[in-house]
Scaffold this motif. Structure first.
Motif, PDB file in Angstrom:
ATOM      1  N   ALA A 367       0.883  -1.162   0.000  1.00  0.00           N
ATOM      2  CA  ALA A 367       0.000   0.000   0.000  1.00  0.00           C
ATOM      3  C   ALA A 367       0.924   1.216   0.000  1.00  0.00           C
ATOM      4  N   PRO A 368       1.129   1.841  -1.165  1.00  0.00           N
ATOM      5  CA  PRO A 368       2.193   2.837  -1.304  1.00  0.00           C
ATOM      6  C   PRO A 368       2.130   3.969  -0.271  1.00  0.00           C
ATOM      7  N   ALA A 408      16.563  -8.100   4.975  1.00  0.00           N
ATOM      8  CA  ALA A 408      16.472  -7.750   3.558  1.00  0.00           C
ATOM      9  C   ALA A 408      17.596  -6.815   3.131  1.00  0.00           C
ATOM     10  N   GLN A 409      18.451  -6.443   4.081  1.00  0.00           N
ATOM     11  CA  GLN A 409      19.553  -5.519   3.823  1.00  0.00           C
ATOM     12  C   GLN A 409      19.080  -4.207   3.250  1.00  0.00           C
ATOM     13  N   VAL A 410      18.036  -3.665   3.876  1.00  0.00           N
ATOM     14  CA  VAL A 410      17.556  -2.348   3.498  1.00  0.00           C
ATOM     15  C   VAL A 410      17.833  -1.439   4.689  1.00  0.00           C
ATOM     16  N   LEU A 422      10.555   4.726  -0.819  1.00  0.00           N
ATOM     17  CA  LEU A 422      11.705   3.836  -1.011  1.00  0.00           C
ATOM     18  C   LEU A 422      11.949   3.607  -2.492  1.00  0.00           C
ATOM     19  N   SER A 423      13.171   3.244  -2.828  1.00  0.00           N
ATOM     20  CA  SER A 423      13.458   2.948  -4.229  1.00  0.00           C
ATOM     21  C   SER A 423      12.788   1.636  -4.623  1.00  0.00           C
ATOM     22  N   GLN A 428      11.259  -4.021  -3.575  1.00  0.00           N
ATOM     23  CA  GLN A 428      11.309  -5.385  -4.048  1.00  0.00           C
ATOM     24  C   GLN A 428      12.005  -6.296  -3.043  1.00  0.00           C
ATOM     25  N   ARG A 429      13.112  -5.795  -2.463  1.00  0.00           N
ATOM     26  CA  ARG A 429      13.833  -6.590  -1.464  1.00  0.00           C
ATOM     27  C   ARG A 429      12.946  -6.897  -0.275  1.00  0.00           C
TER      28      ARG A 429
END
Lengths: 525, 346
Positions: A367-368, A408-410, A422-423, A428-429
């Motif tokens: 949900a953006p 997720a290494q974010v 977020l990018s 996606q990650r």
């Protein structure tokens, strides 16, 4: 490949000496808050050449093209068109100067006919319209550029390839001498790709310039004359395609050699061969009643990766939705672990341990406008410790989110940020990590490498192989045949909503899969 | 050199400062208009401030205005949280008032019995008034904006019919009004009744519970992206239905408070635009339920200012003009607050 080759290949050999570049970018820079999108970008685009732009996501290709087409103004540097410095303060100005762009998502009015869509772009379109006049004009333009179109057909009755042809024709008929194409083959069948190549070569041979944005190396090697590699917003090198090999380009693109493995052998032998999800003659129609998926029977087994190949839009998303329970089949049965799943119930599928990374993640799995936390707990908010029958523990949700972000290494300071900030790669990650966590039985992954850079793709593929080794099932839907062949135990090929065949690992063959994808049972000859 | 760019996430402090500036802008425009009307600004300002905050009558008025605004604001806000525009708070407010009036007129019971019953009737009537639009939106995809709005007119004419027809006052002969009700909300002080306190409690409880309940999370998800909610295993349609029912119920309860606490009669113009002003209150409050309280307060001050201006022969429509200007200025300031100047090295 160093300084020398860069300067040495600044101009193509087969142009007569003294031919000036059509468009020169000189020292272009563009900044966004905290990000250098482009810096010191200098490229010459000559008439009569196809110039590819190669780079990872976020390398600055799109920003650069937005500058060329007048959507952005450069913060530094200049654009020189036909020897004159120009500045485009709007896309209209760029179009008037002969720069046309064919976007990845076509900008056509789907209810209008081809001729009407073309007329929208013509300066000379008169106040009073005549359908026959428009059609005549459209056909004349089509003949002029050698693009075959059906002038009176409505856009929504055309295939993706035909729509693209209309889009290209519209740009050309507005007098473009520089044609920019963004990932033009992403939606095309192999046959249509060939037609596109032919049309582009014809345009080039007539003295037009083409900029081709792509991250498909094969495509660049086959079509382009020169290629410029962008990395971190800067030019990493410009090369003649005839004098370079793909491996060098990849190294230049990501700054280090990354080898995408061509096989992911099992760490331990497969134990049993039981079936997780069974599709029994399921079929599917869309809202308009068109058949999207003809009756399909398919077993998804534990400890295997089932690849699904096909040109985008040939029934993959319907198949994925069926497997994840987002859509109920119109006919047939879906069984999970031998139990029939009647009706639509994504909740039941999730509780059965089936994770799903859909194709359109931002709109289907996120949900953006909501925060990262609210998005991260989307699949676990019913369970202890985050939720119960009635409650929702915000602090537990936050703790869960932080641990998943780490996994997720974010890196993100404030999980209350809306996820749309977020990018695409980070979104996606996160989705991938979230779905991996809940997929106790199976993971359905649609185009999981889309939006990821090469390093992250390698990690993602290892993850899928790990899931397989843990004795769970993976359904991998992808347009990248190398990826499918490297990872899959079996490959199902879809075309026009029909399951053409399911190939076993020993029968994998690029040409055969390609032929099946375009609807032919066997390759010609 | 510098360029302006748009932030994806706007810090609350920027929004707040922007809104203060917007409010200042509205004051300036108002001052210019009043000056052009030949009024002395100092005198008007003094009069507005003293008569609103300096007198018992003004403060009571403020509290009485705030109560219905709080309820309709909460109603619209709840809908917005689920991604729904309940434009029908006005009608639901009237429906709740009508049901409460029926109890007040015809139920011969003590206040201890009839007040809770009237509150229940108000809640139910408000919910019922939004039930059809809610079902249409949830299961058939019919725009709730149109259906809730149109039901406002039906509610309004229904009230006019009742107070000029079957329920018309035959005791004192008041025009377009029912007779005085036999039951009333208990007062705290002067004419200020307990309805306002109840409203505050409801708003605070709503803010606390939505952030801590599964329902609140599911509602936010359904409102923000129904496709993703379906993916997350939430049945969207029932959530939407229930959210609009609750929204209507809140407005209905507001109507009950107004008729039993403030007006004591069912009257033609009872709703007074509170339903529409509730939209403004909800928009001012943005994402926080607690912000409904200062938003309703601000709106009440504007309504009071309108009355003061009326005594100075300024048209009664001035309130609408000020409200409109405020909404406009705040919409612009919220957008502008997202832009920051970016310094780039040359």
């Amino acid at each position: 490949m160093s300084e020398q080759s860069v300067t040495g290949d600044r101009r193509p050999v087969d142009l007569p000496a003294g031919t000036p570049p059509l468009l020169t970018l000189s020292g272009i820079a563009k900044y966004f808050p905290g990000v250098i999108a482009n810096k010191d970008v200098s490229i010459d685009f000559y008439p009569g050449e196809i110039h590819a732009l190669l780079g990872e996501n976020g390398a600055g290709k799109s920003t650069l093209m937005n500058i060329v087409t007048g959507l952005y103004q450069p913060d530094e540097g200049e654009l020189i068109l036909n020897g004159y410095g120009v500045s485009f303060d709007s896309p209209e100005a760029a179009i008037a100067a002969g720069i046309g762009m064919v976007h990845q998502h076509f900008k056509l009015v789907s209810r209008f006919t081809v001729a009407e869509n073309l007329a929208l772009g013509w300066r000379e379109t008169r106040r009073w319209l005549s359908a026959s006049e428009m059609a005549r004009r459209a056909e004349a333009e089509a003949a002029r550029y050698g693009l075959d179109i059906k002038a009176s057909a409505p856009i929504d009755s055309l295939t993706a390839g035909e729509q693209q042809r209309v889009e290209i024709l519209r740009v050309l008929s507005r007098g473009a001498s520089l044609l920019i194409l963004d990932e033009p083959t992403a939606v095309l069948s192999p046959l249509e790709v060939g037609e596109l190549y032919a049309a582009l070569r014809r345009f080039r041979d007539g003295g037009g310039a083409v900029i081709l944005i792509s991250h498909k190396l094969d495509e660049i090697m086959a079509l382009a004359d020169r290629v410029t590699v962008l990395r971190h917003g800067r030019v990493a090198g410009t090369h003649k395609v005839s004098a370079i090999d793909p491996a060098t380009l990849v190294t230049e693109m990501i700054g280090r050699p990354v080898e995408q493995k061509s096989a992911y052998p099992r760490k331990s032998p497969r134990e049993k061969d039981s079936c997780v999800i069974r599709l029994d003659n399921v079929s599917c129609r869309d809202g308009a009643g068109r058949v999207r998926l003809h009756p399909v029977s398919l077993d998804i087994r534990v400890g295997e990766i089932l690849g699904v190949a096909g040109v985008t839009g040939n029934g993959q998303s319907e198949l994925a939705d069926l497997l994840a329970g987002l859509q109920a089949p119109q006919g047939g049965r879906v069984l999970v672990d031998g139990k029939e799943m009647g009706g639509v119930s994504p909740k039941a599928f999730r509780e059965a341990g089936i994770g799903y990374v859909p194709e359109d993640r931002l709109h289907k799995a996120l949900a953006p406008a909501l925060s990262v936390t609210e998005n991260t707990v989307m699949r676990v908010f019913r369970e202890h410790p985050i939720g119960g029958r009635l409650v929702y523990h915000a602090s537990e949700a936050l703790r869960f989110t932080r641990s998943l972000l780490e996994r997720a290494q974010v890196s993100l300071s404030d999980p209350a940020t809306p996820i749309r900030a977020l990018s695409g790669g980070n979104q996606q990650r996160l989705v991938l990590a979230r779905e991996r966590m809940i997929s106790d039985r199976a993971l359905i992954a649609s185009y999981p490498s889309r939006g990821l850079d090469i390093g992250a793709i390698a990690v993602m593929r290892e993850t899928l192989a790990d899931i397989r080794d843990e004795g769970r099932a993976v359904v991998l839907i992808s347009e990248d045949l190398d990826e499918l062949m490297a990872l899959s135990d079996r490959i199902a090929v879809l075309c026009g909503g029909r399951l053409m065949t399911v190939l076993e690992k020993d029968d994998f063959d690029l040409a055969r899969i390609g032929a099946l994808m375009s609807g032919r049972e066997k390759e010609h000859g | 050199m510098s360029r302006r760019i748009r932030l994806a996430v706007v810090p609350a402090r920027r929004i707040f400062i922007g809104r203060l500036l917007a409010l200042g802008f509205v004051f300036v425009v108002l001052a210019v208009v009043l000056a052009m009307l030949g009024l002395k600004l100092g005198m008007v300002a003094r009069l507005v401030v003293t008569s609103t905050f300096g007198t018992k009558f003004g403060l009571e008025d403020l509290a009485l205005y705030m109560t219905p605004l709080l309820m309709t604001g909460a109603a619209v806000w709840l809908g917005l949280r689920a991604g729904l525009w309940n434009i029908g708070a006005e009608g639901q407010f009237l429906a709740g008032a009508t049901a409460a009036t029926a109890i007040g007129l015809f139920l011969p019971a003590s206040a201890l019995v009839s007040l809770p019953l009237a509150a229940l009737a108000g809640l139910l009537a408000g919910a019922l008034w939004s039930a059809v639009p809610a079902a249409g939106r949830a299961w058939l995809g019919v725009s709730e904006i149109i259906t809730t709005l149109l039901l406002n007119f039906i509610a309004s004419f229904m009230v006019y019919y009742l107070v000029t027809g079957p329920w018309a006052d035959r005791v004192t002969g008041a025009q377009v009004s029912s007779e005085r009700l036999h039951v009333a909300l208990p007062v705290i002080h002067g004419v200020v009744h307990w309805g306002g306190v109840l409203g505050l409690v409801i708003v605070v409880a709503m803010g606390l519970s939505l952030g801590r309940s599964r329902f609140g999370y599911e509602l936010a998800l359904s409102g923000s992206n129904p496709t993703a909610a379906h993916y997350a295993g939430v049945s969207v349609a029932p959530r939407i239905f229930v959210a609009l029912l609750f929204s209507g119920a809140l407005a209905g309860l507001g109507g009950m408070m107004e008729v039993l606490g403030t007006v004591h009669r069912l009257q033609g113009g009872l709703a007074h635009g509170y339903g529409y002003l509730g939209i403004v209150v909800a928009l001012l409050a943005r994402k926080s339920a607690f912000a409904l309280i200062p938003a309703a307060f601000l709106m009440a001050v504007i309504l009071n200012t309108g009355i003061v201006l009326q005594t100075l022969q300024v048209s009664a429509s001035s309130v609408l003009a000020i409200t409109g200007l405020l909404v406009f200025a705040i919409a612009v300031s919220d957008e502008l607050a997202a832009y920051v100047k970016l310094e780039t090295q040359k």
